[in-house]
Design a protein around this motif. Structure first.
Motif, PDB file in Angstrom:
ATOM      1  N   LEU A   1      -8.517 -29.358 -17.045  1.00  9.26           N
ATOM      2  CA  LEU A   1      -8.217 -28.220 -18.012  1.00  9.26           C
ATOM      3  C   LEU A   1      -8.023 -27.024 -17.699  1.00  9.26           C
TER       4      LEU A   1
ATOM      5  N   GLY B   1     -17.567 -33.602 -28.913  1.00  6.33           N
ATOM      6  CA  GLY B   1     -16.162 -34.244 -28.034  1.00  6.33           C
ATOM      7  C   GLY B   1     -15.587 -35.453 -28.687  1.00  6.33           C
TER       8      GLY B   1
ATOM      9  N   GLN C   1     -12.364 -35.225 -30.734  1.00  5.86           N
ATOM     10  CA  GLN C   1     -11.252 -34.582 -30.498  1.00  5.86           C
ATOM     11  C   GLN C   1     -10.568 -35.792 -29.575  1.00  5.86           C
TER      12      GLN C   1
ATOM     13  N   THR D   1      -9.080 -26.112 -23.124  1.00  7.28           N
ATOM     14  CA  THR D   1     -10.412 -26.744 -23.411  1.00  7.28           C
ATOM     15  C   THR D   1     -10.677 -27.747 -24.235  1.00  7.28           C
ATOM     16  N   ILE D   2     -11.956 -28.486 -24.301  1.00 11.81           N
ATOM     17  CA  ILE D   2     -12.406 -29.222 -25.218  1.00 11.81           C
ATOM     18  C   ILE D   2     -13.914 -28.992 -25.570  1.00 11.81           C
ATOM     19  N   THR D   3     -14.827 -29.701 -26.381  1.00 10.72           N
ATOM     20  CA  THR D   3     -15.838 -29.653 -26.239  1.00 10.72           C
ATOM     21  C   THR D   3     -16.405 -30.557 -24.920  1.00 10.72           C
ATOM     22  N   HIS D   4     -17.289 -29.805 -24.199  1.00 10.45           N
ATOM     23  CA  HIS D   4     -17.526 -30.435 -23.080  1.00 10.45           C
ATOM     24  C   HIS D   4     -19.008 -30.078 -22.422  1.00 10.45           C
TER      25      HIS D   4
ATOM     26  N   LEU E   1      -7.494 -36.844 -25.589  1.00 10.56           N
ATOM     27  CA  LEU E   1      -8.130 -35.994 -26.300  1.00 10.56           C
ATOM     28  C   LEU E   1      -7.219 -34.725 -26.875  1.00 10.56           C
ATOM     29  N   GLN E   2      -7.289 -34.196 -27.916  1.00  9.88           N
ATOM     30  CA  GLN E   2      -6.534 -33.051 -28.402  1.00  9.88           C
ATOM     31  C   GLN E   2      -7.311 -31.997 -27.802  1.00  9.88           C
ATOM     32  N   THR E   3      -6.686 -30.992 -26.987  1.00 11.25           N
ATOM     33  CA  THR E   3      -7.208 -29.891 -26.344  1.00 11.25           C
ATOM     34  C   THR E   3      -6.879 -28.486 -27.392  1.00 11.25           C
TER      35      THR E   3
ATOM     36  N   TYR F   1     -15.205 -26.273 -32.415  1.00 12.30           N
ATOM     37  CA  TYR F   1     -14.135 -27.317 -32.494  1.00 12.30           C
ATOM     38  C   TYR F   1     -14.671 -28.667 -32.907  1.00 12.30           C
TER      39      TYR F   1
END
Length: 530
Positions: free
Chosen positions: A164, A200, A203, A170-173, A247-249, A197
Motif C-alpha cells: 500500500l 476493513g 472495503q 490505504t485501507i482500514t488496517h 479491496l477498494q483503497t 472509512y
C-alpha cells in the motif's frame, strides 16, 4: 457457483475430490478412502505414508515434527497455547494446494485448522492435527486505474503495508505487523481509519474461498452473495479458507498528525474528560484510550493508573489541541509526543505495534454510548485492585462510531453497528509467573469483566475469548441464525470447526448420517473412477 448450487452438490462432495485426484493421477488407495480415519491410525508407517502422499499432492512443503522450521512455524503469538503442536504443517502456495490439503485431511480423518498470522487470542489457530499455513500466499497487486488492491489470504500486515505504501494508498488496517490480513478482514477489521472509512471488511469487494469439498469459489455481491456476506464479519475459519481478497483503497494522506500522550494522577477525571472530548470529535480522528494498572507495590508508593492516548488525526496539531482542550484543563500531560508525518511513515515508525509472542488473555465488549461515570468508577476500582503479574494489565477503549455505524447491522455479518466504543481488557503474564499468580489474575479479570458487562454488551469475534460462555450471541447477535444456515449449506459436516466456530444449523444426528452418506457415495464414485 451460488450457495444453493453448492448445497445441492453436497452428495457429490467427495466424488468431486475423486475426479480432482484422478486428474492428478491418484488412485483409490492414494486417496486414503479405503477406510475412514486412516489419518489417526496407530500404524506409524501408514501414517507417514499418508503424510508423504500429502507432500506429493501440494506444491508447497509439508513440515513434520523434527523438520527445520517446524517449531517456528507452529509457534502461536499467544504462548498459552505453544504446547499444542500439529502432526504436520502444509505450507500451501496456491488455492489448489489448499483444496488438496482440505480433501486430504478428511480422507485421512485428521482435523485441520488454518493459520495466516497465528494471532488468535484463544489459540484457535493451533491444532493436534493438520495446520494449513497460508504464509506463502502473500501476493499483493494494486490496480492504479481502479484503486483496487488484491491480496493473498496469507499476507501479513508488514507485507500489506509495503504494497500500500508503494501505491500511496490505504485501507482500514491494524497496527501489529505480524497479524494476518485474512483473519483481520473476516472478523470485521478495526483500525484507526475505521471512523473515517468504515471497517476493513466494508472495503472488501470480492474474495476467493476454498470450501470443504475442494471447490474454489469467487465471492462478491453478485457471485455467492450469501457467502460474501458471511465472510465480512463472520470470523475466520468458519466457512472455508479464503485465499484472496480484493479491496477498494483510498488515497493515503500526505500528512497526518500522530500522537501519544500520557497522564498520571487524577486518572479517573482524565479518563472521563478524554472520553467526553473524543465523543464529539470528527471521524478523521482514530484513537485508543488505555488505562494501565500499576502493581500493588507501586500503588502503595503513590503511583496511580497511567492513562495513554494513542492515535492519528487527518488534520493539524492545532486541530488536535482544540479537540483535547477540555482534557488539558483537567491536568497537563506527563508527556506528549505529537508529530506530523506522511501517512505510511506514521504507521511504520510511530503507530506500529510489534506484538511479540507473549502469554495473555483479552476480553472485549461494546459500549453503545460513552462509558458512564458509574462504569468509569467501577473500572478504576478494579484497576487499582490488580493483583499484579510480571507484566501488565490494562483497560482500553477503541473509538468506533461514525462510518462503522453507517452500515446496517444486517448488511454484513458484523452486527455491532450501534457502538461508540469497543472495550478490551488485557492481561499479560510472563513464563516465570507461578500458576497461582496467573490463576489469581484470571479470577480478577473475570470479576472485572462481569462488572463492566453491566454497562456494555456483545464481544468482538477478532478478539476471541476462551472464557466467554455466551459467545455465539455476543459475537453475532441477530446475524447468528443466518450464519448457521450458510454454514449448514457450505460445510454440513462441520469440517471447519474449533471451540468457538459457528455450528451448522442442523442436528448432530443429521450430520452423522450425512457423513456416512457422503463417504458411501464417495467410495462408489472412487470405485467407478478407478
Amino acid at each position: 457457483m451460488p450457495i444453493s448450487d453448492v448445497s445441492l452438490t453436497r452428495r457429490q462432495f467427495l466424488a468431486k475430490s475423486a475426479r480432482l485426484a484422478a486428474g492428478a493421477g491418484l488412485g483409490l488407495s492414494a486417496l486414503g478412502l479405503t477406510s475412514c480415519g486412516g489419518g489417526s491410525s496407530s500404524n506409524s508407517s501408514s501414517n507417514n505414508s499418508a503424510w508423504r502422499e500429502l507432500a506429493h499432492r501440494i506444491s508447497g512443503p509439508v513440515l513434520r515434527p523434527g523438520d527445520h522450521g517446524f517449531r517456528a512455524t507452529a509457534l502461536p503469538n499467544n504462548l498459552r497455547y505453544a504446547s499444542i503442536l500439529p502432526q504436520g504443517i502444509a505450507k500451501c502456495a496456491s488455492a489448489t494446494d489448499v483444496a488438496q490439503a482440505i480433501l486430504w485431511s478428511q480422507q485421512n480423518d485428521i482435523a485441520l485448522i488454518t493459520r495466516s498470522g497465528g494471532h488468535s487470542y484463544a489459540g484457535f489457530s493451533t491444532t493436534h492435527g493438520l495446520m494449513i499455513d497460508m504464509t506463502l500466499i502473500n501476493h499483493a497487486q494494486f490496480a492504479p486505474s481502479s484503486g483496487i488492491v488484491t491480496i493473498g489470504g496469507g499476507i501479513r500486515n508488514v507485507d500489506l503495508y509495503s504494497a500500500l505504501q508503494a501505491a500511496d494508498a490505504t485501507i482500514t488496517h491494524g497496527r501489529c505487523i505480524g497479524v494476518g490480513g485474512a483473519g483481520f478482514l473476516l472478523g470485521g477489521g478495526i483500525g484507526f481509519n475505521m471512523r473515517r472509512y468504515g471497517l476493513g471488511c466494508d472495503q472488501v469487494l470480492s474474495s476467493e474461498l476454498v470450501t470443504a469439498d475442494g471447490q474454489i469459489l469467487t465471492l462478491s455481491a453478485t457471485e455467492n452473495p450469501d457467502l460474501f456476506w458471511a465472510c465480512r464479519g463472520g470470523g475466520g475459519g468458519n466457512f472455508g479458507i479464503n485465499t484472496s481478497f480484493s479491496l477498494q483503497t483510498m488515497p493515503a494522506d500526505n500528512l497526518i498528525t500522530v500522537f501519544e500522550i500520557m497522564w498520571s494522577g487524577q486518572s479517573d477525571a482524565i479518563y472521563a474528560a478524554l472520553v467526553d472530548a473524543l465523543q464529539d470529535a470528527p471521524p478523521t480522528i482514530g484513537n485508543r484510550v488505555a488505562a494501565s494498572a500499576v502493581t500493588p507495590a507501586q500503588l502503595a508508593e503513590g503511583q496511580d493508573v497511567i492513562i495513554t492516548l494513542l492515535g492519528q488525526l487527518a488534520g493539524t496539531p492545532d486541530e488536535l489541541a482544540d479537540i483535547l482542550a477540555p482534557v488539558y484543563q483537567v491536568a497537563a500531560p506527563l508527556s506528549a509526543d505529537i508529530q506530523q508525518l506522511a501517512y505510511w511513515d506514521a504507521q511504520l515508525t510511530f503507530l506500529d505495534e510489534p506484538g511479540p509472542p507473549d502469554h495473555y488473555q483479552e476480553r472485549s465488549s461494546f459500549f453503545a454510548a460513552p462509558p458512564s461515570s458509574e462504569a468509569i468508577e467501577a473500572a478504576f476500582s478494579f484497576l487499582r485492585a490488580w493483583p499484579g503479574t510480571s507484566e501488565s494489565a490494562s483497560f482500553v477503549l477503541f473509538q468506533t462510531g461514525a462510518q462503522v455505524n453507517a452500515v446496517a447491522p444486517a448488511a454484513t455479518a458484523f452486527v455491532h453497528r450501534d457502538s461508540d466504543w469497543l472495550m478490551t481488557m488485557a492481561l499479560n503474564w510472563g513464563a516465570h509467573d507461578s500458576r497461582s499468580t496467573v490463576q489469581r489474575n484470571l479470577e480478577w479479570q473475570a470479576g472485572f469483566y462481569e462488572a463492566m458487562r453491566n454497562f456494555s454488551s456483545g464481544a468482538y469475534v477478532n478478539f476471541p475469548d476462551p472464557s466467554l460462555t455466551t459467545w455465539q450471541q455476543d459475537y453475532y447477535g441477530a446475524n447468528l441464525s443466518r450464519l448457521g444456515s450458510i454454514k449448514a449449506q457450505v460445510d454440513p459436516l462441520n469440517v471447519f470447526h474449533f471451540p468457538q466456530s459457528i455450528p451448522p444449523a442442523s442436528t448432530t444426528e443429521r450430520r452423522s448420517n450425512l457423513r456416512e452418506t457422503l463417504f458411501a457415495s464417495a467410495r462408489r464414485a472412487l470405485a467407478r473412477a478407478a
